[in-house]
Write a protein that holds these residues in place. Structure first.
Motif, PDB file in Angstrom:
ATOM      1  N   GLY A 356       4.360  -4.290  -4.862  1.00 17.45           N
ATOM      2  CA  GLY A 356       3.787  -5.507  -4.299  1.00 17.45           C
ATOM      3  C   GLY A 356       4.457  -6.762  -4.821  1.00 17.45           C
ATOM      4  O   GLY A 356       5.417  -6.701  -5.600  1.00 17.45           O
ATOM      5  N   ASP A 459       7.701  -3.128   0.707  1.00 18.98           N
ATOM      6  CA  ASP A 459       6.318  -3.025   0.259  1.00 18.98           C
ATOM      7  C   ASP A 459       5.572  -2.153   1.253  1.00 18.98           C
ATOM      8  O   ASP A 459       5.262  -2.577   2.363  1.00 18.98           O
ATOM      9  CB  ASP A 459       5.713  -4.433   0.201  1.00 18.98           C
ATOM     10  CG  ASP A 459       4.295  -4.442  -0.349  1.00 18.98           C
ATOM     11  OD1 ASP A 459       3.705  -3.352  -0.491  1.00 18.98           O
ATOM     12  OD2 ASP A 459       3.781  -5.541  -0.633  1.00 18.98           O
ATOM     13  N   ASP A 461       2.623  -1.244   1.441  1.00 21.41           N
ATOM     14  CA  ASP A 461       1.251  -1.648   1.758  1.00 21.41           C
ATOM     15  C   ASP A 461       1.190  -2.725   2.838  1.00 21.41           C
ATOM     16  O   ASP A 461       0.105  -3.071   3.297  1.00 21.41           O
ATOM     17  CB  ASP A 461       0.539  -2.143   0.495  1.00 21.41           C
ATOM     18  CG  ASP A 461       0.338  -1.016  -0.511  1.00 21.41           C
ATOM     19  OD1 ASP A 461       0.038   0.112  -0.064  1.00 21.41           O
ATOM     20  OD2 ASP A 461       0.496  -1.246  -1.722  1.00 21.41           O
ATOM     21  N   HIS A 503      -2.747  -9.099  -4.406  1.00 20.29           N
ATOM     22  CA  HIS A 503      -3.118  -7.838  -5.063  1.00 20.29           C
ATOM     23  C   HIS A 503      -4.625  -7.592  -4.973  1.00 20.29           C
ATOM     24  O   HIS A 503      -5.056  -6.445  -4.832  1.00 20.29           O
ATOM     25  CB  HIS A 503      -2.642  -7.846  -6.515  1.00 20.29           C
ATOM     26  CG  HIS A 503      -1.172  -7.598  -6.652  1.00 20.29           C
ATOM     27  ND1 HIS A 503      -0.630  -6.331  -6.670  1.00 20.29           N
ATOM     28  CD2 HIS A 503      -0.125  -8.454  -6.746  1.00 20.29           C
ATOM     29  CE1 HIS A 503       0.689  -6.412  -6.780  1.00 20.29           C
ATOM     30  NE2 HIS A 503       1.022  -7.696  -6.824  1.00 20.29           N
ATOM     31  N   ASN A 506      -5.271  -6.320  -1.495  1.00 21.67           N
ATOM     32  CA  ASN A 506      -4.752  -4.955  -1.365  1.00 21.67           C
ATOM     33  C   ASN A 506      -5.656  -3.936  -2.050  1.00 21.67           C
ATOM     34  O   ASN A 506      -5.704  -2.762  -1.656  1.00 21.67           O
ATOM     35  CB  ASN A 506      -3.333  -4.885  -1.943  1.00 21.67           C
ATOM     36  CG  ASN A 506      -2.542  -3.719  -1.397  1.00 21.67           C
ATOM     37  OD1 ASN A 506      -2.733  -3.298  -0.257  1.00 21.67           O
ATOM     38  ND2 ASN A 506      -1.640  -3.182  -2.200  1.00 21.67           N
ATOM     39  N   TYR A 690      -3.121  -8.936   3.974  1.00 19.07           N
ATOM     40  CA  TYR A 690      -2.172  -8.795   2.851  1.00 19.07           C
ATOM     41  C   TYR A 690      -0.765  -9.199   3.291  1.00 19.07           C
ATOM     42  O   TYR A 690      -0.072  -9.948   2.583  1.00 19.07           O
ATOM     43  CB  TYR A 690      -2.199  -7.345   2.376  1.00 19.07           C
ATOM     44  CG  TYR A 690      -1.184  -6.984   1.316  1.00 19.07           C
ATOM     45  CD1 TYR A 690      -1.355  -7.369  -0.009  1.00 19.07           C
ATOM     46  CD2 TYR A 690      -0.055  -6.232   1.645  1.00 19.07           C
ATOM     47  CE1 TYR A 690      -0.433  -7.016  -0.984  1.00 19.07           C
ATOM     48  CE2 TYR A 690       0.872  -5.869   0.678  1.00 19.07           C
ATOM     49  CZ  TYR A 690       0.680  -6.261  -0.629  1.00 19.07           C
ATOM     50  OH  TYR A 690       1.599  -5.918  -1.588  1.00 19.07           O
ATOM     51  N   THR A 694       1.439 -12.458   1.852  1.00 17.12           N
ATOM     52  CA  THR A 694       2.710 -12.224   1.159  1.00 17.12           C
ATOM     53  C   THR A 694       3.912 -12.819   1.885  1.00 17.12           C
ATOM     54  O   THR A 694       5.032 -12.744   1.377  1.00 17.12           O
ATOM     55  CB  THR A 694       2.950 -10.716   0.932  1.00 17.12           C
ATOM     56  OG1 THR A 694       2.899 -10.035   2.200  1.00 17.12           O
ATOM     57  CG2 THR A 694       1.904 -10.130   0.008  1.00 17.12           C
TER      58      THR A 694
END
Length: 733
Positions: A356, A459, A461, A503, A506, A690, A694
């Motif tokens: 992340g 990433d 995620d 985070h 996530n 998320y 980001t």
């Protein structure tokens, strides 16, 4: 019935075709007088055209007297003023407002007859030579042919805005093709899907239970699945979905699917189910995805098992010494998991690095590149988007390219580099690889020479790719692919609200919206209020407080396209504030959109014929010029390339002041504004939020409902896509 000249379009909805326009009847003595309001489905009509409208007069409680149009046809203007407006509107390539005035002044109301019957006489007009006269005559003939197609399509219930695309594809054979083989349009004309082709087919008398209709519906259902990210659909799912779309008995669908398989229109293959004891499932693929999945698995296995190593110097390197040299070069000590990633990338022929924000992926990549460069390795750095490639180049100090430019994709999508003519590389690093779809990943892996090292960084995620597949997740799900996941958040990153809250989201925890200088929530409940507040935040509050440019530095990212706070509506609002209408500046309307100089725009599909090496879905740029005379506008892309679009190609562009979070993948912006409303309920998911957070480098502003924010955080996501790449890798391809 009402006859009038279309003077101005004040509102147009792309999805429904509903339009609000101002028209002039000319009864006041000039076409600028006597403006009336017309509402209805007018998409396709252009400013300057004379229209014959059928409908009725209504009295709106707020806006007064309006003409509600059911349909319209275009008619040629008959007055000098109308002719000036018509010819100067950019309808005919080669004629702008100045030349239109000269032509009408010279020939008067006879000008349209001259263009059609005696075009050679146009040279009598000052500034018109033989070459330009010929262009005008050809453009006039093409307009007439397109009008014929428009009239025919209108008759079978299809929007006139599709006529240009149909005509570009089939030319003089347009009407015959539409009448005899309407389902061809779904696969051959961009922007026309099965539903539109089906509307035409019904109008021209093709039976509802025709085998051709059912086969076209099955292919459409698979195509819809691919648009939703699936490489295949399980046969039961496919038949159930097709049954709903086609509205025919289920008993007719199985034989049609068997026919499609026999004709090699689709591929059917048994794939292991989820879990050790799960039964296998019959998977149905469109051909390109089946070929790409098999080819990608085979290509990755060949890279892994290559007999020679182009980075063999690292096989027996003294790692303590190498990492000590690196520490002296950078002044920074790598964390143990970063050291592991560096070793892995330089000793394994295929590796994945994931993690992340704030966990040191970027510095790890920089370290890998520095060590490889110290051994004079040939390094190729690549990313899916222009912005990501630029960032990778700045990070490493080495040149980086987009995948498309690196492979030099040709018209039709074939790559200049492939297994027969691979790249000259010892190490290939792919950044933002979570957004690389199956088709593109296959092209890239084919071009990596056997013996070279391939490092995929991303990433996992984040949202998966816009295109079909879930390549990064599939590689992490296959035991044969070496990988390192960075998990430690570095101390400096812990001071960033963007990193900390990414985070938290996530992990399924609500973000902290107070106490950080780079992360804010502006609460409001209603979608309409959220839209107004979003525009104010972008246009006024962020520039005033942070000194950022509203167009260049701030990006609105929305969960979905539709709705008051969706990308479509916000683009209209933001354009009116940031690039308002100017009577002195040329602009061009296409469907529900109007394009002006200064507009931020994005490409909607891959076009291999544009620019030096194609222009691809998601490419962002700014409109730098609009020429009514040349029927074109120019866009400067993020890769600093000037790309020209003719007016009949504007369906490939849409505004990008606001884009969906899906379309933002691989990009990074100084400031991100995310409207979150309960009207986007179905799209409120953790990995969506998320990903949006980001994308920001310096600032995140959430606008909207705390309830919508909480829903996004607690909703884990839509589940895995239907892919078999991990299985094919584990089974040897």
């Amino acid at each position: 019935m009402l006859e009038a000249v279309l003077e101005r379009i004040t509102y147009a909805n792309e999805d429904t075709g509903y339009t609000v326009a101002r028209v002039a009847t000319g009864k006041g003595g000039g076409y600028g007088d006597d403006l009336l309001t017309v509402v209805g489905a007018l998409l396709g009509a252009q400013v300057g055209e004379s229209l014959r409208l059928t409908g009725r007069w209504r009295s709106h409680p707020k806006y007064g007297k309006q003409f509600e149009a059911d349909s319209y046809t275009t008619v040629l203007p008959a007055t000098v003023q109308g002719l000036r407006r018509y010819l100067g509107s950019g309808m005919i390539k080669g004629i702008g407002p100045v030349m239109a005035d000269r032509m009408v002044e010279h020939f008067g109301v006879d000008i349209l007859r001259i263009i059609e019957e005696e075009p050679g006489r146009l040279v009598e007009v000052r500034g018109l030579g033989a070459k330009r006269t010929k262009r005008i005559a050809e453009a006039w003939e093409e307009q007439k042919a397109i009008k014929e197609v428009m009239v025919f399509l209108q008759g079978v219930g299809v929007s006139t805005s599709l006529a240009v695309r149909v005509y570009k594809q089939y030319g003089d054979a347009s009407i015959d093709t539409v009448r005899r083989e309407p389902y061809r349009l779904a696969s051959e004309v961009w922007g026309i899907g099965f539903k539109t082709a089906d509307t035409i087919a019904q109008a021209v008398g093709i039976p509802h239970d025709s085998p051709e209709r059912i086969k076209a519906g099955l292919q459409y259902t698979l195509s819809e699945g691919a648009d939703n990210g699936h490489c295949f659909l399980p046969e039961p799912n496919l038949i159930t979905a097709a049954e709903k779309i086609l509205d025919v008995p289920r008993a007719l669908i199985g034989p049609a699917l068997d026919d499609l398989v026999a004709q090699e229109g689709v591929v059917r293959e048994r794939i292991p189910g989820e879990g050790a004891d799960a039964a296998s499932i019959p998977a149905v693929y469109l051909l390109p995805f089946h070929r790409a999945e098999r080819s990608l698995a085979r290509g990755l296995r060949e890279l892994l098992e290559a007999g020679h190593d182009r980075l063999k110097a690292f096989a027996d390197v003294d790692w303590d010494r190498a990492l000590g040299w690196l520490r002296r070069q950078t002044g920074v000590e790598l964390a143990p998991e970063q050291e592991e990633a560096v070793r892995l990338a330089l000793t394994s022929k295929v590796a994945v690095l994931t993690g992340g924000p704030g966990c040191g992926k970027s510095f790890t990549v920089r370290s890998i590149v520095a060590l490889a460069a110290a051994r004079n390795a040939k390094i190729v750095l690549v990313a899916p988007t222009g912005r990501a490639a630029k960032r990778l180049a700045e990070l490493t100090g080495h040149e980086a390219a987009t995948v498309h430019r690196l492979l030099q994709l040709q018209p039709g999508g074939d790559a200049r580099y492939d297994q027969d003519d691979p790249l000259d590389a010892d190490l290939v690093v792919v950044d933002e690889s979570s957004m690389v779809d199956l088709i593109l990943a296959n092209k890239l892996v084919k071009a990596v020479p056997r013996g070279a090292h391939l490092l995929l960084v991303g990433d996992v995620d984040q949202l998966p790719s816009v295109g079909a597949g879930e390549v990064l997740a599939d590689l992490l799900g296959a035991d044969v692919i070496p990988r390192v996941r960075l998990t430690r958040i570095f101390r400096q990153a812990q001071e960033s609200g963007i990193v900390v809250n990414a985070h938290r989201v996530n992990a399924g925890e609500n973000p902290h919206t107070r106490g950080y200088p780079d992360f804010f929530l502006f609460p409001c409940e209603e979608a309409e209020e959220a839209a107004e507040l979003t525009v104010d935040v972008v246009a006024n509050r962020i520039p005033r407080r942070f000194g950022l440019d509203a167009r260049r530095d701030v990006q609105v990212l929305t969960p979905m396209h539709r709705g008051p706070a969706g990308a479509g509506a916000l683009n209209s609002r933001l354009q009116e504030v940031l690039t308002p209408h100017d009577e002195r500046a040329p602009e061009r309307r296409y469907g529900g959109r109007v394009f002006r100089v200064g507009d931020k725009v994005t490409q909607l599909r891959n076009n291999y014929d544009k620019g030096e090496a194609g222009v691809f879905n998601g490419t962002v740029g700014v409109v730098t010029a609009v020429s009514l005379e040349e029927h074109s506008l120019t866009v400067r892309t993020d890769e600093d390339e000037l790309v020209d679009y003719s007016f009949d190609e504007l369906d490939e562009l849409t505004h990008a002041y606001a884009i969906t979070i899906h379309r933002s993948q691989g990009s990074e912006y100084p400031a991100v504004v995310v409207p979150l409303t309960t009207s986007s309920w179905m799209m409120l998911q953790r990995n969506l939020l998320y990903t949006g957070i980001t994308r920001a480098k310096k600032l995140v502003v959430l606008v909207g409902s705390r309830r919508a924010l909480a829903a996004a955080v607690r909703t884990a996501g839509a589940g895995r896509r239907h892919t078999a790449l991990a299985h094919r890798l584990s089974e040897g391809g």
